[in-house]
Scaffold this motif. Structure first.
Motif, PDB file in Angstrom:
ATOM      1  N   GLU A  10       0.850  -1.181   0.000  1.00  0.00           N
ATOM      2  CA  GLU A  10       0.000   0.000   0.000  1.00  0.00           C
ATOM      3  C   GLU A  10       0.888   1.234   0.000  1.00  0.00           C
ATOM      4  OE1 GLU A  10      -4.448   0.072   1.883  1.00  0.00           O
ATOM      5  OE2 GLU A  10      -2.780   0.050   3.288  1.00  0.00           O
TER       6      GLU A  10
ATOM      7  N   ASP B 297       1.097   5.718  -1.635  1.00  0.00           N
ATOM      8  CA  ASP B 297       0.640   6.720  -2.585  1.00  0.00           C
ATOM      9  C   ASP B 297       0.947   6.284  -4.010  1.00  0.00           C
ATOM     10  OD1 ASP B 297      -0.211   8.336  -0.487  1.00  0.00           O
ATOM     11  OD2 ASP B 297       1.705   9.384  -0.366  1.00  0.00           O
TER      12      ASP B 297
ATOM     13  N   ASP C 267      -7.760  -1.961  -4.739  1.00  0.00           N
ATOM     14  CA  ASP C 267      -8.736  -1.090  -4.082  1.00  0.00           C
ATOM     15  C   ASP C 267      -9.745  -0.508  -5.061  1.00  0.00           C
ATOM     16  OD1 ASP C 267      -6.313   0.181  -5.013  1.00  0.00           O
ATOM     17  OD2 ASP C 267      -7.006   2.062  -4.137  1.00  0.00           O
TER      18      ASP C 267
ATOM     19  N   SER D 172      -2.276  -1.309  -3.659  1.00  0.00           N
ATOM     20  CA  SER D 172      -3.425  -0.441  -3.373  1.00  0.00           C
ATOM     21  C   SER D 172      -2.939   0.980  -3.167  1.00  0.00           C
ATOM     22  CB  SER D 172      -4.156  -0.929  -2.115  1.00  0.00           C
ATOM     23  OG  SER D 172      -5.097   0.033  -1.667  1.00  0.00           O
ATOM     24  N   ASN D 173      -3.666   1.929  -3.756  1.00  0.00           N
ATOM     25  CA  ASN D 173      -3.391   3.351  -3.541  1.00  0.00           C
ATOM     26  C   ASN D 173      -4.233   3.897  -2.394  1.00  0.00           C
ATOM     27  OD1 ASN D 173      -1.628   3.325  -5.709  1.00  0.00           O
ATOM     28  ND2 ASN D 173      -3.185   4.017  -7.162  1.00  0.00           N
ATOM     29  N   ARG D 174      -4.970   2.992  -1.734  1.00  0.00           N
ATOM     30  CA  ARG D 174      -5.819   3.308  -0.588  1.00  0.00           C
ATOM     31  C   ARG D 174      -6.923   4.292  -0.938  1.00  0.00           C
ATOM     32  NH1 ARG D 174      -3.257   3.860   5.503  1.00  0.00           N
ATOM     33  NH2 ARG D 174      -4.908   2.671   6.535  1.00  0.00           N
ATOM     34  N   THR D 175      -7.526   4.125  -2.121  1.00  0.00           N
ATOM     35  CA  THR D 175      -8.708   4.912  -2.459  1.00  0.00           C
ATOM     36  C   THR D 175      -9.902   4.430  -1.639  1.00  0.00           C
ATOM     37  OG1 THR D 175      -9.236   3.422  -4.303  1.00  0.00           O
ATOM     38  CG2 THR D 175      -7.894   5.364  -4.793  1.00  0.00           C
ATOM     39  N   ARG D 176      -9.820   3.208  -1.137  1.00  0.00           N
ATOM     40  CA  ARG D 176     -10.791   2.680  -0.171  1.00  0.00           C
ATOM     41  C   ARG D 176     -10.065   1.609   0.642  1.00  0.00           C
ATOM     42  NH1 ARG D 176     -12.532  -2.459  -0.973  1.00  0.00           N
ATOM     43  NH2 ARG D 176     -12.294  -3.366  -3.064  1.00  0.00           N
ATOM     44  N   GLU D 177     -10.649   1.234   1.762  1.00  0.00           N
ATOM     45  CA  GLU D 177     -10.061   0.199   2.592  1.00  0.00           C
ATOM     46  C   GLU D 177     -10.358  -1.181   2.020  1.00  0.00           C
ATOM     47  OE1 GLU D 177      -8.004   0.262   5.102  1.00  0.00           O
ATOM     48  OE2 GLU D 177      -7.917   2.448   5.157  1.00  0.00           O
TER      49      GLU D 177
ATOM     50  N   LYS E 295      -6.437  -8.893   3.702  1.00  0.00           N
ATOM     51  CA  LYS E 295      -5.174  -8.446   4.291  1.00  0.00           C
ATOM     52  C   LYS E 295      -4.580  -9.497   5.222  1.00  0.00           C
ATOM     53  CE  LYS E 295      -5.329  -3.395   4.209  1.00  0.00           C
ATOM     54  NZ  LYS E 295      -5.274  -2.175   5.063  1.00  0.00           N
TER      55      LYS E 295
ATOM     56  N   TYR F 200       2.231  -7.509   4.803  1.00  0.00           N
ATOM     57  CA  TYR F 200       1.855  -6.121   4.504  1.00  0.00           C
ATOM     58  C   TYR F 200       3.087  -5.220   4.555  1.00  0.00           C
ATOM     59  CZ  TYR F 200      -0.281  -1.502   5.000  1.00  0.00           C
ATOM     60  OH  TYR F 200      -0.622  -0.182   4.826  1.00  0.00           O
TER      61      TYR F 200
ATOM     62  N   TRP G  55       3.881  -0.855   3.825  1.00  0.00           N
ATOM     63  CA  TRP G  55       3.545   0.478   3.329  1.00  0.00           C
ATOM     64  C   TRP G  55       4.775   1.026   2.609  1.00  0.00           C
ATOM     65  CZ3 TRP G  55      -0.605   3.631   2.798  1.00  0.00           C
ATOM     66  CH2 TRP G  55      -0.356   4.969   2.459  1.00  0.00           C
TER      67      TRP G  55
END
Length: 307
Positions: A64, A66, A156, A195-200, A206, A211, A213
């Motif tokens: 995950e 940006d 995501d 994932s760009n974390r536009t949603r969880e 997960k 995981y 970041w």
């Protein structure tokens, strides 16, 4: 989504894996980092550790961070570094199992029926669902290829229903095609999810993954990335671009620049013959690094502080 985009999303192939023994099997995170560097990808210690553990434990790796920090590029570099085949599934809203798994080649099936009919055969449906008429989409491709790195990019953006389906496929490393039966991977692919974390993303997915970041690189490492990917760019210019990009990320921008944008900016400046970045040239070329008018205006207003 247009048909063209859908075709691209389900036909992208590359290197990926989930538990395959690849040609190059690193014995430590440092060795993996060196292998990745040989492909032009400079991973920090945390990402090298996460990748190494995913390889050794045969666990999916959920990345995950940006947009533009190098999540997708990591999967491609990992496949290249380990000698695995890359298979990429680009996720988007509305993606369903048929588009990600397999489909039947209806035009060829119709030709088969017509040929059988012309020959006067009564068993027209015999062979209609033969394997040669099956179009393997990325998930099925990943199950059938070994060693393989499966990149599930921007998960995501997919729907909750697709997440549940993906969870089942990854857990079993197998699918059942009603007309053909069960197809199981000889060696499960090493799966990299981004994932760009536009949603969880759901916890159930997960929990089955390691995981990590992915942070933006510091100035020194970003300078190294720019110099590695764009060797013709002057070292001073690469440092200036990396430093300016770092300061832009500290501003409240709509879309802060990632490494991908830094590379674009450095390439644009190099094309102009720039070796020392000044505020006039920087202001004139911000369209290569920023993608929103509001962001460009804000940075131009403070360009002296950025440089």
């Amino acid at each position: 989504m247009s048909a063209g985009n859908a075709e691209q999303a389900v036909h992208d192939t590359g290197a990926a894996g989930g538990g395959a023994a690849a040609t190059n099997d690193p014995t430590s995170p440092a060795e993996l980092a060196a292998l990745l560097a040989s492909t032009g990808y400079l991973a920090d210690d945390g990402l090298a550790m996460a990748g190494y553990l995913a390889l050794r434990l045969r666990r999916p790796l959920f990345l995950e961070g940006d947009a533009g920090v190098g999540k997708t590029a990591f999967a491609a570099a990992l496949a290249k570094a380990t000698g695995a085949q890359l298979v990429r599934l680009q996720c988007y809203e509305g993606l369903d199992a048929a588009q990600a798994l397999y489909d039947w080649d209806f035009p060829r099936q119709i030709l088969h029926l017509r040929a059988a009919e012309a020959e006067g055969r009564k068993d027209l449906e015999n062979g209609l669902y033969d394997r040669r008429f099956l179009i393997a989409r990325p998930l099925l491709q990943a199950l059938e290829q070994s060693p393989c790195v499966l990149l599930v990019d921007e998960v995501d953006r997919a729907d909750d229903e697709f997440e549940a389906f993906l969870l089942e496929v990854l857990a079993d490393a197998a699918v059942t095609i009603p007309e053909l039966g069960r197809i199981e991977a000889k060696t499960p692919p090493l799966t990299i999810l981004t994932s760009n974390r536009t949603r969880e993303v759901h916890d159930a997915l997960k929990r089955r993954c390691l995981y990590h970041w992915v942070e933006h690189p510091d100035v020194e490492r970003e300078t190294q990335i720019l110099r590695t990917r764009l060797p013709d760019v002057a070292e001073r210019l690469a440092t200036q671009v990396a430093s300016a990009a770092r300061k832009m990320r500290e501003l409240d921008l709509i879309k802060p620049p990632g490494v991908a944008e830094s590379l674009d900016w450095a390439a644009a400046l190099d094309t102009l013959g720039t070796t020392d970045l000044d505020k006039e040239t920087a202001a004139a070329t911000l369209g290569a690094v920023l993608k929103y008018r509001e962001d460009i205006e804000r940075v131009r207003a403070t360009i002296q502080d950025i440089l």
